[in-house]
Design a protein around this motif. Structure first.
Motif, PDB file in Angstrom:
ATOM      1  N   VAL A 739       9.785   9.079   5.280  1.00 49.14           N
ATOM      2  CA  VAL A 739       8.377   8.886   4.923  1.00 49.14           C
ATOM      3  C   VAL A 739       8.262   8.068   3.643  1.00 49.14           C
ATOM      4  N   ARG A 740       9.117   8.375   2.680  1.00 47.44           N
ATOM      5  CA  ARG A 740       9.080   7.662   1.399  1.00 47.44           C
ATOM      6  C   ARG A 740       9.815   6.329   1.451  1.00 47.44           C
ATOM      7  N   ALA A 741      10.485   6.057   2.606  1.00 45.20           N
ATOM      8  CA  ALA A 741      11.332   4.864   2.742  1.00 45.20           C
ATOM      9  C   ALA A 741      12.424   4.850   1.675  1.00 45.20           C
ATOM     10  N   ASP A 742      12.941   6.034   1.358  1.00 46.40           N
ATOM     11  CA  ASP A 742      14.037   6.164   0.400  1.00 46.40           C
ATOM     12  C   ASP A 742      15.339   5.995   1.198  1.00 46.40           C
ATOM     13  N   LEU A 743      15.804   4.750   1.295  1.00 48.18           N
ATOM     14  CA  LEU A 743      16.909   4.437   2.189  1.00 48.18           C
ATOM     15  C   LEU A 743      18.206   5.150   1.829  1.00 48.18           C
ATOM     16  N   THR A 912      -7.854   0.298   2.358  1.00 49.06           N
ATOM     17  CA  THR A 912      -7.988   1.025   1.094  1.00 49.06           C
ATOM     18  C   THR A 912      -7.664   2.505   1.289  1.00 49.06           C
ATOM     19  N   GLU A 913      -8.196   3.080   2.362  1.00 46.67           N
ATOM     20  CA  GLU A 913      -7.904   4.484   2.662  1.00 46.67           C
ATOM     21  C   GLU A 913      -6.413   4.673   2.938  1.00 46.67           C
ATOM     22  N   SER A 914      -5.818   3.705   3.614  1.00 48.19           N
ATOM     23  CA  SER A 914      -4.396   3.787   3.916  1.00 48.19           C
ATOM     24  C   SER A 914      -3.565   3.830   2.631  1.00 48.19           C
ATOM     25  N   PHE A 915      -3.931   3.009   1.640  1.00 50.86           N
ATOM     26  CA  PHE A 915      -3.172   3.007   0.388  1.00 50.86           C
ATOM     27  C   PHE A 915      -3.210   4.385  -0.264  1.00 50.86           C
ATOM     28  N   ARG A 916      -4.382   4.981  -0.284  1.00 46.74           N
ATOM     29  CA  ARG A 916      -4.513   6.282  -0.953  1.00 46.74           C
ATOM     30  C   ARG A 916      -3.672   7.355  -0.240  1.00 46.74           C
ATOM     31  N   VAL A 917      -3.618   7.316   1.096  1.00 48.48           N
ATOM     32  CA  VAL A 917      -2.803   8.278   1.837  1.00 48.48           C
ATOM     33  C   VAL A 917      -1.324   8.040   1.534  1.00 48.48           C
ATOM     34  N   SER A 918      -0.903   6.770   1.522  1.00 45.52           N
ATOM     35  CA  SER A 918       0.496   6.447   1.227  1.00 45.52           C
ATOM     36  C   SER A 918       0.873   6.870  -0.186  1.00 45.52           C
ATOM     37  N   GLU A 919      -0.057   6.701  -1.105  1.00 44.04           N
ATOM     38  CA  GLU A 919       0.198   7.105  -2.481  1.00 44.04           C
ATOM     39  C   GLU A 919       0.408   8.610  -2.571  1.00 44.04           C
ATOM     40  N   GLU A 920      -0.364   9.346  -1.784  1.00 41.32           N
ATOM     41  CA  GLU A 920      -0.227  10.804  -1.769  1.00 41.32           C
ATOM     42  C   GLU A 920       1.143  11.215  -1.249  1.00 41.32           C
ATOM     43  N   PHE A 921       1.662  10.484  -0.280  1.00 44.45           N
ATOM     44  CA  PHE A 921       2.978  10.772   0.284  1.00 44.45           C
ATOM     45  C   PHE A 921       4.119  10.101  -0.489  1.00 44.45           C
ATOM     46  N   GLU A 922       3.785   9.361  -1.545  1.00 43.48           N
ATOM     47  CA  GLU A 922       4.776   8.635  -2.338  1.00 43.48           C
ATOM     48  C   GLU A 922       5.559   7.642  -1.486  1.00 43.48           C
ATOM     49  N   SER A 923       4.866   6.975  -0.577  1.00 38.46           N
ATOM     50  CA  SER A 923       5.499   6.024   0.318  1.00 38.46           C
ATOM     51  C   SER A 923       5.234   4.605  -0.171  1.00 38.46           C
ATOM     52  N   LEU A 924       6.213   4.016  -0.863  1.00 35.48           N
ATOM     53  CA  LEU A 924       6.049   2.647  -1.367  1.00 35.48           C
ATOM     54  C   LEU A 924       5.883   1.658  -0.225  1.00 35.48           C
ATOM     55  N   ARG A 925       6.614   1.888   0.864  1.00 38.07           N
ATOM     56  CA  ARG A 925       6.503   0.961   1.981  1.00 38.07           C
ATOM     57  C   ARG A 925       5.090   0.994   2.561  1.00 38.07           C
ATOM     58  N   GLY A 926       4.529   2.194   2.686  1.00 47.24           N
ATOM     59  CA  GLY A 926       3.163   2.301   3.171  1.00 47.24           C
ATOM     60  C   GLY A 926       2.169   1.633   2.239  1.00 47.24           C
ATOM     61  N   MET A 927       2.410   1.760   0.906  1.00 48.27           N
ATOM     62  CA  MET A 927       1.519   1.099  -0.063  1.00 48.27           C
ATOM     63  C   MET A 927       1.580  -0.420   0.119  1.00 48.27           C
ATOM     64  N   CYS A 928       2.784  -0.958   0.349  1.00 47.69           N
ATOM     65  CA  CYS A 928       2.917  -2.407   0.543  1.00 47.69           C
ATOM     66  C   CYS A 928       2.143  -2.857   1.785  1.00 47.69           C
ATOM     67  N   TRP A 929       2.293  -2.112   2.896  1.00 47.33           N
ATOM     68  CA  TRP A 929       1.552  -2.492   4.107  1.00 47.33           C
ATOM     69  C   TRP A 929       0.041  -2.502   3.835  1.00 47.33           C
ATOM     70  N   PRO A 998       2.883  -1.504  -7.102  1.00 49.61           N
ATOM     71  CA  PRO A 998       1.790  -1.384  -6.127  1.00 49.61           C
ATOM     72  C   PRO A 998       0.608  -0.574  -6.653  1.00 49.61           C
ATOM     73  N   VAL A 999       0.886   0.481  -7.425  1.00 49.63           N
ATOM     74  CA  VAL A 999      -0.223   1.289  -7.951  1.00 49.63           C
ATOM     75  C   VAL A 999      -1.037   0.482  -8.943  1.00 49.63           C
ATOM     76  N   GLU A1000      -0.365  -0.274  -9.824  1.00 48.53           N
ATOM     77  CA  GLU A1000      -1.071  -1.123 -10.797  1.00 48.53           C
ATOM     78  C   GLU A1000      -1.871  -2.212 -10.085  1.00 48.53           C
ATOM     79  N   ALA A1001      -1.291  -2.782  -9.052  1.00 46.72           N
ATOM     80  CA  ALA A1001      -2.006  -3.825  -8.308  1.00 46.72           C
ATOM     81  C   ALA A1001      -3.242  -3.243  -7.631  1.00 46.72           C
TER      82      ALA A1001
END
Length: 1009
Positions: A739-743, A912-929, A998-1001
Motif C-alpha cells: 500500500v505504501r509502495a515501500d519496495l 484532490t480527494e484521491s490525494f487526501r486518501v493516499s496521504e492518510e495511507f502514507e502512500s507516496l505512489r498514490g500521491m504521485c498518481w 508531494p505534500v508540499e506540492a
C-alpha cells in the motif's frame, strides 16, 4: 483386415476382398498364429509346427523370410496392415480380437446366447485346409465341440437335429434338443423313442445311465408338461424414463454373464428396469422369458425351498410330479431361457442355492435377479441401480429438464393433473422435490399423484411429513409399493436386531458419515461389518468409498424408529460430542502440510457440523457451541464461507474467543459494526486473535492501528516460538508495504514469509506470500515474473480448492495485464475473478476485479462503462466508516475519465480527494498518481508543471516505475502545460517542483482553491 478359421483359413480386407497369401508354408504360418489368438508364439515352436523333422538349412532365417512374405501379402492387399504381424522377445503374434477374427467372435456370440448368429459364421470344418496338421488339432477339437454346443441351443428343425444325433449318438445335449423339437412338433412318442435309443446305447457301449437332467426331460414329456416357448412378462402401461443407458449396460452384461443381479434401495425401480431389460433381450432366448415373482414367499413358510420351486414351476406352467427331483426337472426344461427372479431379498439364501443349481445344470439358462443385496454366487454380475439424476442447486429450466428425476416427476404429474408442466414458475419447486426425494422413482411417482390436490409448491412445503403425504399411490401396485412407509417397512423387517440398531442411529447424521463417526454415534467400537451388510441390502449408500449415507426418506423413517426406541436424544448427543472432537482434532492440521487433507475431511462433514452446532445452541450447551465455532473459524475462512462463519459465531455472543473471530469477519464482510466489535475484544485477544483482526481489517480500517497490532502479535508469536504466526504477520506486513509502495519492506517481508510457510508446508500461507512477491515484481516492472507467480497461485489454489485465493490471484493477474497494456487479457481475468469472488462472497476481491474491469474499459475508450464501474466502487467505499484501500486509485482513474469527457472540475475534485486518501495511507505512489491527475486538469499550467516536477523527483528517489500504460495520461498533462507555458517556462516550473515533496506540492493546490 479380417480373419477366418471356421472353414478354410482365410483373410479379407475391410472392404471384403480376399487376401491372396502365396505359398503353403506362409498360409500355415498364418494358421499357426491364428490358433494362438493373438498370443505370442516362440520362433522355435513355429519352426517345429511348420517343418517338423524336415528342417530347412537356416530355420530362423527361413521363418523370418516367411513372416516377411506374410506381411507383404497383407500390405499389398491393404496398406498399413503389415503391422498386424508383430514380433517381440516372446515370439511372433497376430493382432486379432472379436471384431476381426471369426473364432473369437463365435465365442463371444455363444456366451451371449446368440447361438443362431454364432452358427452363421461357420463356412465348413474348422481349419479345413490344415485339418491334418498337428498344430491345429486341439483348436479344431475345441471349436467343433463349441459348434455342437451352439447347435444344441439353436432353434433347429427336427430333420437337422436327427442328422446331428445320428452323427453324435451319445451326445446328451443334442439328444435333449432332438427330444424337445419332436415334442413341440406333436411327436411325443418319437421323442420318447429317441430317449430309449440313447439309454440303450449308453448301457451297451459305456455301461452308463442317462443323466438326471435327461431323465427329468423324459418325465416332463411323459407328463406332457414340457412348456413351449413362452413369456409371461407383464405389459408396461407407463414409459420407462431415464434408464436408456442402464438398459444398454444390462443387455451387454447378459451377453457375457449368466447371472445379473440388480440391487438398490426400495423404490429405485429394480423391478421395472429388470422387466424392461428382459423384454429388450427376449429375442435371444428360443424358450422364452419367464418372470418369477417372489415377494409373496416369506421366511416364515413351512419350507422356503419348496415354496420357491413351486413359484418357479407355476411361472413355467409345470405340474407337480414325484417322478424326479424338482430341481432336475426344472433344469431339464430350461433350454434357452431367461428367468427373471424378482424380489429375492427376503429369501436370498434359498434363491441363491436354487439359482446356482439351475445355472450349473442348464447351460442355456440366463438369470436376472432383483434384490436389495447380491446373491453372492460365483460369476454374478452385480448391477447397482442408481436413483435418477437430480437437478443441481440454482438450475434453470433447461438444466432441470435434462435430469431424469425431473423428467419422471413431470411426466407422471402431467398425467395426474392436466396442464402441469415444467416452467419458470414450477422449476425451483420441482428441483427441490427431486433432491429431497433422492431421485427415488417410487417416491417421485407417489408425489406426482398429489400434484392435482396440493400443487408442487404444496408438496414441497409438506415434505417434512412425507410419510403421511405419500401414503397412497396406484391401486395396481404391490402393497409394499403403494406407500413410501410400506416400501421402507419391507426392507426394515428383513434386518437383524443389530442392523436395525445401527441403521436407526445413523439417521442422526446429515449427508453421510465415516465408519469412525458411525461407530462413535452408534456407541460401539466397530460397525464396519454392519455397514457393509446394510450397503449390501441397499439401505446405506457408499459415497466415494470412505463414507456412508442414508437416503433422506430412509433417514426420516429411522428417526421415528429412534424416537420409538427412546434413543433419539442420546444418539443426537453422541453426534454432537463426536463432531466437536473432530473439529478440534482437525484445527491444528489446517496450519501446515496436512492442510489439504483436513480441508477435504471437513468439507465432507460440513452438514454434520451445522447439525451439531444447531443442537448445541438449541439445548443450551454453549460451552460445546463455543468450542465448535472456535475450532471451525479458520476452516470457514479458508473456504471463503464468511456469512456462515459470522452466523455461527453470533450463536455464542458472550464468548471472547468467538468475539475476536467475529470482529475479523465483520471487517471481511464490510459491516459498519466491525470497529466497535474490534475495540470490544482486541485487548484481551491472544497473538492469533490480534493478527486475525489486523489482517482482516487491512482492506478497510485504520492502517496505522493495524500495523501496531501486527507488531504486538509478532512479538508474542516470536516469544511463543510460533513460526506459522510469524510468517502470517510478515505476509500481512507485506500487504501494508505494498500500500505504501515501500519496495524494500515489501520484498523482505514477502521473502521471509514464503520461506517459513514453505518449510511448514502451509499452502494457504505460501499463496499469500507468493502473491505479495508477485506484487513486488509488478511494482518494479518485472511483469513476466509477476504474471508467472500469480498463475502459479491460481493453479495451486485450484488444486486444493482455496477458491478465495483463486479469485485473488485472478484479480492480480488482471491488474498485471492492465500494467502491460493487455486489456483483453485483463478483461478475461477480471470477469473470471468477479464471478468467482461474487460466488464466494469476497467483497475485497470483487472490488479488485471490478477495478480491473473499470481500468480496462477506460483504457479501451469505453468511457461510459468505465464511469459506471468506477463510480459504483467509489459509492460502496464511501459507505464505510473507515477508509478503503482501493479508493484512492479508483478516484484517480475516474478523474481521468471525467477529464477525457471534458468535465475538468469534476476531475479536479476526484484527484484532490484521491490525494487526501493516499496521504492518510502514507502512500507516496498514490500521491504521485493524484498529483499527475491534478496537473492534467488544473487550469493553472504553471502549477501543473510544478506538480509534475515534484512527482518525477519522487518517483526517481523511490524507484517508482512509470509503466508504459501511464505514459499516455502523463503525456497529456505535460503537453498541455508545455503548450500553455512554452518550453523554457515549463522547465523552470518543473525544476521548482522537483525541490518539493508531494505534500508540499499539494499545499500549493490547496492555496489556489
Amino acid at each position: 483386415m479380417r480373419f477366418g478359421v471356421l472353414g478354410p483359413v482365410t483373410a479379407w480386407t475391410d472392404a471384403g476382398t480376399p487376401v491372396v497369401v502365396q505359398g503353403l508354408k506362409v498360409r500355415a504360418l498364418l494358421a499357426d498364429l491364428l490358433v494362438h489368438e493373438g498370443r505370442p508364439v516362440p520362433a522355435d515352436r513355429l519352426i517345429d509346427d511348420l517343418w517338423g523333422s524336415e528342417l530347412p538349412g537356416n530355420p530362423s532365417g527361413t521363418l523370418s523370410a516367411k513372416v516377411s512374405q506374410l506381411r507383404r501379402a497383407f500390405e499389398d492387399a491393404e496398406p498399413g496392415s503389415r503391422s498386424l504381424v508383430r514380433s517381440g522377445p516372446a515370439g511372433y503374434s497376430i493382432a486379432v480380437d472379436s471384431s476381426n477374427y471369426d473364432a473369437l467372435r463365435f465365442d463371444e456370440l455363444l456366451a451371449a446366447g446368440a447361438a443362431d448368429e454364432a452358427l452363421a459364421l461357420w463356412r465348413g470344418p474348422a481349419y479345413a485346409d490344415f485339418a491334418d496338421d498337428a498344430f491345429v488339432e486341439t483348436a479344431v477339437a475345441r471349436l467343433t465341440d463349441l459348434r455342437l454346443t451352439a447347435l444344441e441351443r439353436a432353434d433347429l428343425p427336427v430333420v437337422d437335429l436327427a442328422a446331428l444325433v445320428k452323427e453324435h449318438p451319445l451326445r446328451e445335449g443334442l439328444r435333449a434338443a432332438h427330444m424337445r423339437a419332436l415334442y413341440r412338433a406333436g411327436r411325443q412318442s418319437e421323442a420318447l423313442e429317441s430317449f430309449e435309443q440313447l439309454r440303450e446305447l449308453l448301457l451297451e457301449e459305456l455301461g452308463l445311465d442317462p443323466s438326471p437332467e435327461l431323465v427329468a426331460l423324459q418325465q416332463s414329456i411323459l407328463a406332457q408338461e414340457l412348456p413351449h416357448a413362452r413369456s409371461n412378462l407383464p405389459a408396461q402401461v407407463t414409459e420407462l424414463i431415464g434408464r436408456s443407458d442402464a438398459l444398454a449396460d444390462i443387455g451387454a452384461a447378459l451377453g457375457t454373464a449368466r447371472l445379473v443381479t440388480l440391487t438398490g434401495p426400495g423404490g429405485v425401480g429394480k423391478t421395472r428396469l429388470a422387466l424392461a431389460a428382459a423384454a429388450s433381450v427376449a429375442d435371444r432366448f428360443a424358450d422364452g422369458v419367464v418372470l418369477v415373482e417372489l415377494a409373496a414367499i416369506t421366511p416364515d413358510a413351512l419350507s422356503v425351498a419348496d415354496a420357491l420351486t413351486d413359484a418357479v414351476q407355476t411361472a413355467l406352467d409345470l405340474r407337480d410330479t414325484e417322478d424326479s427331483p424338482v430341481t432336475d426337472r426344472l433344469a431339464a426344461v430350461m433350454g434357452s431361457r431367461l428367468l427373471v427372479l424378482d424380489n429375492c431379498e427376503q429369501i436370498v439364501e434359498e434363491v441363491a442355492a436354487l439359482t446356482d443349481r439351475l445355472l450349473a445344470a442348464a447351460p442355456g439358462l440366463r438369470v436376472v435377479a432383483t434384490s436389495r443385496e447380491p446373491l453372492g454366487l460365483a460369476g454374478e454380475v452385480v448391477w447397482s441401480v442408481p436413483p435418477l439424476s437430480v437437478p443441481p442447486l440454482s438450475a434453470d429450466v433447461e438444466e432441470v429438464a435434462e435430469c431424469s428425476a425431473a423428467q419422471l416427476f413431470v411426466n407422471r404429474a402431467a398425467a395426474a393433473s392436466r396442464g402441469f408442466a415444467l416452467t419458470e414458475e414450477t422449476v425451483d419447486d420441482v428441483a427441490v422435490l427431486c433432491r429431497r426425494l433422492d431421485g427415488i422413482p417410487l417416491a417421485l411417482e407417489l408425489a406426482a399423484t398429489r400434484v392435482r390436490a396440493l400443487g408442487v409448491r404444496g408438496l414441497v412445503a409438506r415434505l417434512d411429513d412425507r410419510f403421511r403425504l405419500l401414503a397412497t399411490g396406484h391401486r395396481g401396485a404391490a402393497p409394499r409399493q403403494q406407500t413410501l412407509h410400506a416400501m421402507i417397512d419391507w426392507s426394515w423387517e428383513l434386518l437383524t436386531d443389530e442392523e436395525q440398531s445401527v441403521l436407526r442411529r445413523l439417521a442422526v447424521h446429515a449427508d453421510g458419515c465415516t465408519a469412525e463417526a458411525a461407530a462413535a454415534v452408534c456407541g460401539t467400537d466397530d460397525v464396519l461389518d454392519v455397514l457393509v451388510r446394510l450397503v449390501d441390502r441397499s439401505l446405506v449408500v457408499p459415497v466415494e468409498g470412505t463414507r456412508f449415507r442414508v437416503l433422506e426418506s430412509v433417514a426420516a423413517y429411522c428417526v421415528d424408529k429412534l424416537r420409538a426406541a427412546g434413543e433419539l436424544e442420546s444418539s443426537r448427543q453422541r453426534h454432537l460430542s463426536y463432531y466437536v472432537s473432530l473439529a478440534e482434532e482437525a484445527r491444528p492440521g489446517l496450519f501446515g502440510a496436512e492442510q489439504s487433507r483436513w480441508l477435504q475431511l471437513l468439507d465432507e462433514d460440513s452438514a454434520n457440523f451445522r447439525t451439531a452446532l444447531d443442537r448445541a445452541v438449541a439445548t443450551g450447551q454453549l460451552d460445546l457451541a463455543e468450542r465448535l465455532v472456535d475450532a471451525l473459524a479458520w476452516y470457514w475462512f479458508l473456504r471463503g464461507r464468511y456469512v456462515e462463519a459470522l452466523r455461527s459465531l453470533e450463536a455464542v455472543p458472550g464468548s471472547a474467543r468467538a468475539g475476536t473471530w467475529r470482529a475479523g469477519y465483520l471487517y471481511l464482510l464490510g459491516h459498519p459494526e466491525a470497529a466497535a466489535e474490534r475495540d470490544r475484544w482486541v485487548d484481551g485477544a491472544d497473538a492469533m486473535g490480534q493478527w486475525w483482526i489486523a489482517n482482516a481489517a487491512s482492506d478497510v480500517g485504520d492502517l496505522s492501528a493495524c500495523l501496531s497490532l501486527l507488531d504486538r502479535a509478532l512479538k508474542r508469536f516470536e516469544a511463543e516460538g510460533d513460526q506459522w504466526g510469524v510468517a502470517a504477520v510478515l505476509a500481512a506486513r507485506a500487504k501494508h508495504a505494498h500500500v505504501r509502495a515501500d519496495l524494500p519492506a515489501l520484498y523482505d517481508d514477502a521473502c521471509r514469509s514464503i520461506g517459513i510457510f514453505r518449510a511448514l508446508g502451509d499452502r494457504w500461507g505460501v499463496l499469500q506470500a507468493t502473491g505479495w512477491f508477485g506484487a513486488h515484481a509488478e511494482l518494479v516492472g518485472d511483469f513476466e515474473e509477476a504474471e508467472r507467480l500469480h498463475l502459479e497461485g491460481v493453479e495451486a489454489a485450484e488444486e486444493i480448492g482455496l477458491w478465495p485465493e483463486v479469485a485473488s490471484a485472478l484479480g492480480m493477474l488482471g491488474w498485471t495485464s492492465i500494467r502491460q497494456g493487455r486489456y483483453d487479457a485483463a478483461r478475461t481475468y477480471g470477469e473470471r475473478a468477479v464471478r468467482l469472488a461474487t460466488e464466494q462472497g469476497q467483497r475485497s476481491i470483487q472490488a479488485l476485479a471490478e477495478l480491473v474491469l473499470g481500468f480496462a474499459a477506460r483504457r479501451t475508450g469505453a468511457l461510459d462503462e468505465a464511469s459506471q464501474r468506477l463510480q459504483a466502487l467509489i459509492d460502496t467505499a464511501r459507505q464505510q466508516k473507515e477508509a478503503v484501500l482501493y479508493l484512492s486509485i479508483v478516484l484517480v482513474e475516474l478523474g481521468f475519465v471525467r477529464e477525457l469527457q471534458g468535465r475538468q472540475e469534476d476531475a479536479l475534485e476526484l484527484h484532490t480527494e484521491s490525494f487526501r486518501v493516499s496521504e492518510e495511507f502514507e502512500s507516496l505512489r498514490g500521491m504521485c498518481w493524484a498529483l499527475e491527475g491534478i496537473a492534467a486538469c488544473h487550469p493553472d499550467k504553471t502549477l501543473a508543471a510544478i506538480l509534475l516536477g515534484s512527482c518525477a523527483a519522487t518517483r526517481a528517489t523511490e524507484n517508482y516505475l512509470v509503466a508504459a500504460t501511464e505514459v499516455e495520461d502523463l503525456g497529456r498533462a505535460v503537453a498541455a502545460a508545455e503548450s500553455a507555458l512554452g518550453s523554457e517556462a515549463y522547465q523552470a516550473a518543473y525544476a521548482q517542483g522537483a525541490e518539493l515533496s508531494p505534500v508540499e506540492a499539494f499545499s500549493l493546490v490547496v492555496q489556489t482553491r
